[in-house]
Scaffold this active site. Structure first.
Site, PDB file in Angstrom:
ATOM      1  N   HIS A  36       0.865  -1.189   0.000  1.00 17.41           N
ATOM      2  CA  HIS A  36       0.000   0.000   0.000  1.00 17.41           C
ATOM      3  C   HIS A  36       0.897   1.233   0.000  1.00 17.41           C
ATOM      4  O   HIS A  36       1.673   1.435   0.932  1.00 17.41           O
ATOM      5  CB  HIS A  36      -0.900  -0.001   1.235  1.00 17.41           C
ATOM      6  CG  HIS A  36      -1.808  -1.196   1.292  1.00 17.41           C
ATOM      7  ND1 HIS A  36      -3.039  -1.216   0.676  1.00 17.41           N
ATOM      8  CD2 HIS A  36      -1.656  -2.414   1.861  1.00 17.41           C
ATOM      9  CE1 HIS A  36      -3.609  -2.405   0.865  1.00 17.41           C
ATOM     10  NE2 HIS A  36      -2.788  -3.154   1.590  1.00 17.41           N
ATOM     11  N   ASN A  40      -6.443   0.622  -2.977  1.00 22.57           N
ATOM     12  CA  ASN A  40      -7.326   1.280  -1.998  1.00 22.57           C
ATOM     13  C   ASN A  40      -6.813   2.670  -1.628  1.00 22.57           C
ATOM     14  O   ASN A  40      -6.631   3.020  -0.464  1.00 22.57           O
ATOM     15  CB  ASN A  40      -7.504   0.422  -0.737  1.00 22.57           C
ATOM     16  CG  ASN A  40      -6.215   0.192   0.015  1.00 22.57           C
ATOM     17  OD1 ASN A  40      -5.135   0.243  -0.562  1.00 22.57           O
ATOM     18  ND2 ASN A  40      -6.320  -0.052   1.306  1.00 22.57           N
ATOM     19  N   HIS A  59      -2.360 -12.658   1.677  1.00 26.33           N
ATOM     20  CA  HIS A  59      -2.115 -12.655   3.120  1.00 26.33           C
ATOM     21  C   HIS A  59      -2.916 -13.701   3.899  1.00 26.33           C
ATOM     22  O   HIS A  59      -3.547 -13.392   4.893  1.00 26.33           O
ATOM     23  CB  HIS A  59      -2.215 -11.251   3.737  1.00 26.33           C
ATOM     24  CG  HIS A  59      -3.511 -10.511   3.572  1.00 26.33           C
ATOM     25  ND1 HIS A  59      -4.731 -11.048   3.873  1.00 26.33           N
ATOM     26  CD2 HIS A  59      -3.758  -9.234   3.178  1.00 26.33           C
ATOM     27  CE1 HIS A  59      -5.671 -10.151   3.662  1.00 26.33           C
ATOM     28  NE2 HIS A  59      -5.115  -9.045   3.223  1.00 26.33           N
ATOM     29  N   ASN A  97      -4.608  -6.736   9.840  1.00 29.27           N
ATOM     30  CA  ASN A  97      -5.720  -7.500   9.280  1.00 29.27           C
ATOM     31  C   ASN A  97      -5.218  -8.351   8.127  1.00 29.27           C
ATOM     32  O   ASN A  97      -4.747  -7.798   7.136  1.00 29.27           O
ATOM     33  CB  ASN A  97      -6.803  -6.524   8.781  1.00 29.27           C
ATOM     34  CG  ASN A  97      -7.977  -7.252   8.127  1.00 29.27           C
ATOM     35  OD1 ASN A  97      -7.965  -8.470   7.948  1.00 29.27           O
ATOM     36  ND2 ASN A  97      -9.004  -6.491   7.749  1.00 29.27           N
ATOM     37  N   ASP A 138       2.333  -6.952   2.282  1.00 26.09           N
ATOM     38  CA  ASP A 138       1.171  -6.195   2.751  1.00 26.09           C
ATOM     39  C   ASP A 138       1.630  -4.928   3.486  1.00 26.09           C
ATOM     40  O   ASP A 138       1.074  -4.541   4.510  1.00 26.09           O
ATOM     41  CB  ASP A 138       0.265  -7.047   3.647  1.00 26.09           C
ATOM     42  CG  ASP A 138      -1.105  -6.380   3.881  1.00 26.09           C
ATOM     43  OD1 ASP A 138      -1.382  -5.339   3.259  1.00 26.09           O
ATOM     44  OD2 ASP A 138      -1.869  -6.905   4.718  1.00 26.09           O
ATOM     45  N   HIS A 157       1.139   3.708   8.187  1.00 28.43           N
ATOM     46  CA  HIS A 157       0.120   4.574   8.805  1.00 28.43           C
ATOM     47  C   HIS A 157       0.812   5.711   9.533  1.00 28.43           C
ATOM     48  O   HIS A 157       1.969   5.583   9.954  1.00 28.43           O
ATOM     49  CB  HIS A 157      -0.727   3.782   9.812  1.00 28.43           C
ATOM     50  CG  HIS A 157      -1.680   2.827   9.164  1.00 28.43           C
ATOM     51  ND1 HIS A 157      -2.764   3.240   8.423  1.00 28.43           N
ATOM     52  CD2 HIS A 157      -1.709   1.474   9.139  1.00 28.43           C
ATOM     53  CE1 HIS A 157      -3.422   2.188   7.972  1.00 28.43           C
ATOM     54  NE2 HIS A 157      -2.801   1.099   8.390  1.00 28.43           N
TER      55      HIS A 157
END
Ligand SMILES: [Zn+2]
Length: 462
Positions: free
Chosen positions: A66, A98, A242, A310, A337, A341
């Site tokens: 991400h 996303n 994942h 997650n 993954d 953040h």
């Protein structure tokens, strides 16, 4: 980084080339960006060169990362994400869609590619498109246009493809385009408000349980739909990303055995860390037990939100299952993954913290810890970061082979297994400092990453 083609000679290193299934002493010459010579050494020439020192391998490929741009550049930008990738030894990164806006049409892909070009990074950026418009689950995104524009697959990751009907259409449509549906397998009706893997650790800590069935029932649905679609559309392909439970991996193992076109990946953190870290244990999964309290293994603070992810960190048996899946080929690849953040999104109580681990820069270190433990051959670990994910890219990488190929543009990583580095906010190039490994020493420092014949990362003292 620099745009000058690399000139480089490395003599007396340990070469690992998963594309030909070979590792051993050797040397390598890069001239004008091209891998001019790969020489395998034997006899007296090879004396003293072992797999515990400087290792040269093909550049790594991350199938699942991400990068947060556009929309959440405080957490990561394409530029910082690609810099983190190069620091981790990755020369190809596949971005998840996303973002805000969602990568569900070619315009967003163009923005991301423009950001990569401006960054000057030589790391290859590939992207997944969304399965549904806005990842809202309601109607299919512009799959055909996205395929024409070069996406490598479709995923609503962050969420599962919510409806089985949509999944069925998506598998058929993407299959006819030669691309996989990449599903985040989660049954939301079993995981709503869940905080930590359901079991002893969550119970003692008072965290709401996140059952294995939340993943396994979704995998069951996906495989059933795939089996149905593949009868009409032989090109349909499903990739489960994942996977974290022994049960889900076993479902994939059995599906592969009966010939279903399914692939999957596991993450470094599900392989190396377990739910006992939530209680404050800091042992690798293969050293762990299910009761850190009786073992007096607690050395860190409990409820560290850097561990909220997650799917959640699972038991040591699940970690062992991830490792076993890599060893027997059930898992095709290791994917990070990488989920950076901001501090704000993590500095809250455990159950409210954003899910995800900043993982591009620590993936190699976790895998090498598994190698050091004797449970994972070095060649397999490197294979899971190179030829494994390469096989998932539908031929859409600029690289033809994830190997040490003479005559090709140099694309490789050099790391030193005898040298350690400490994971600190300052040592991570990602904007996401949300790593549960902060403060930890990892063996296998990356010295040099070369992508597309040019320097992508060089250790300050290399
Ligand atoms: Zn996911």
């Amino acid at each position: 980084m620099t745009q000058t083609p690399v000139d480089l000679e490395i003599s007396r290193a340990w070469l690992v080339d998963p594309a030909i299934g070979r590792e051993g002493p050797g040397e390598l010459v890069v001239h004008d960006g091209l891998l001019e010579a790969v020489t395998w050494l034997s006899g007296t020439e090879a004396a003293g060169i072992g797999p515990d020192g400087v290792v040269i391998a093909p550049g790594f490929i991350d199938f699942h990362a991400h990068l947060r741009e556009p929309g959440n550049e405080d957490a990561e930008t394409v530029a910082s994400g690609l810099a983190a990738a190069a620091h981790g030894g990755f020369t190809t990164v596949c971005a998840m869609p996303n973002t805000e806006p969602t990568l569900d049409e070619p315009g967003v892909l163009a923005r991301i590619r423009a950001a990569a070009a401006i960054s000057g990074s030589n790391v290859e950026l590939l992207a997944h498109g969304a399965v549904t418009a806005g990842r809202a689950g309601g109607q299919l995104a512009a799959l055909g246009e996205l395929a024409d524009d070069g996406v490598i697959g479709f995923s609503d990751d962050g969420s599962p493809v919510r409806s089985a009907t949509i999944l069925r259409s998506a598998l058929a449509y993407a299959g006819s385009l030669g691309l996989p549906i990449v599903d985040h397998a989660e049954d939301g009706s079993l995981t709503a408000d869940a905080e930590a893997n359901e079991g002893y650790v969550a119970t003692v800590l008072g965290l709401r349980g996140w059952p294995s069935a939340g993943e396994e029932s979704a995998v069951g649905r996906d495989l059933a739909v795939l089996a149905d679609v593949v009868r009409d559309v032989p090109g349909a392909r499903l990739h489960l990303t994942h996977l974290s439970t022994a049960g889900a991996l076993d479902q994939v193992r059995r599906a592969k055995a009966r010939g279903l076109p399914v692939t999957c990946d596991v993450t470094p953190h599900h392989l190396g860390l377990t739910d006992e870290w939530l209680a404050g244990a800091r042992r690798w999964a293969w050293e762990a037990s299910d009761d850190p309290w009786t073992d007096a293994a607690l050395i860190g603070p409990p409820y560290a939100t850097s561990l909220r992810v997650n799917p959640p960190l699972r038991t040591c048996a699940d970690g062992a299952a991830c490792l076993q899946a890599l060893l027997d080929g059930t898992a095709d690849a290791v994917a990070t993954d990488h989920a950076p953040h901001t501090e704000v999104d993590k500095a809250v109580e455990f159950g409210l913290a954003a899910t995800g681990i900043s993982g591009l820069e620590t993936a190699l270190g976790i895998l090498l810890a598994a190698v050091d433990s004797g449970r994972l051959p070095l060649l397999r670990a490197i294979g899971a970061l190179t030829i494994g994910p390469m096989g998932l890219l539908a031929g859409r990488s600029r690289r033809v082979v994830a190997g040490l190929v003479e005559g090709a543009l140099a694309d490789l990583v050099v790391f030193d297994r005898s040298s350690s580095w400490t994971v600190t906010p300052g040592s991570l190039l990602s904007r996401g400092k949300n790593s549960p490994l902060l403060g930890r020493e990892l063996r296998g420092r990356v010295l040099l990453t070369i992508a597309d014949g040019r320097l992508a990362y060089e250790a300050p003292d290399a």
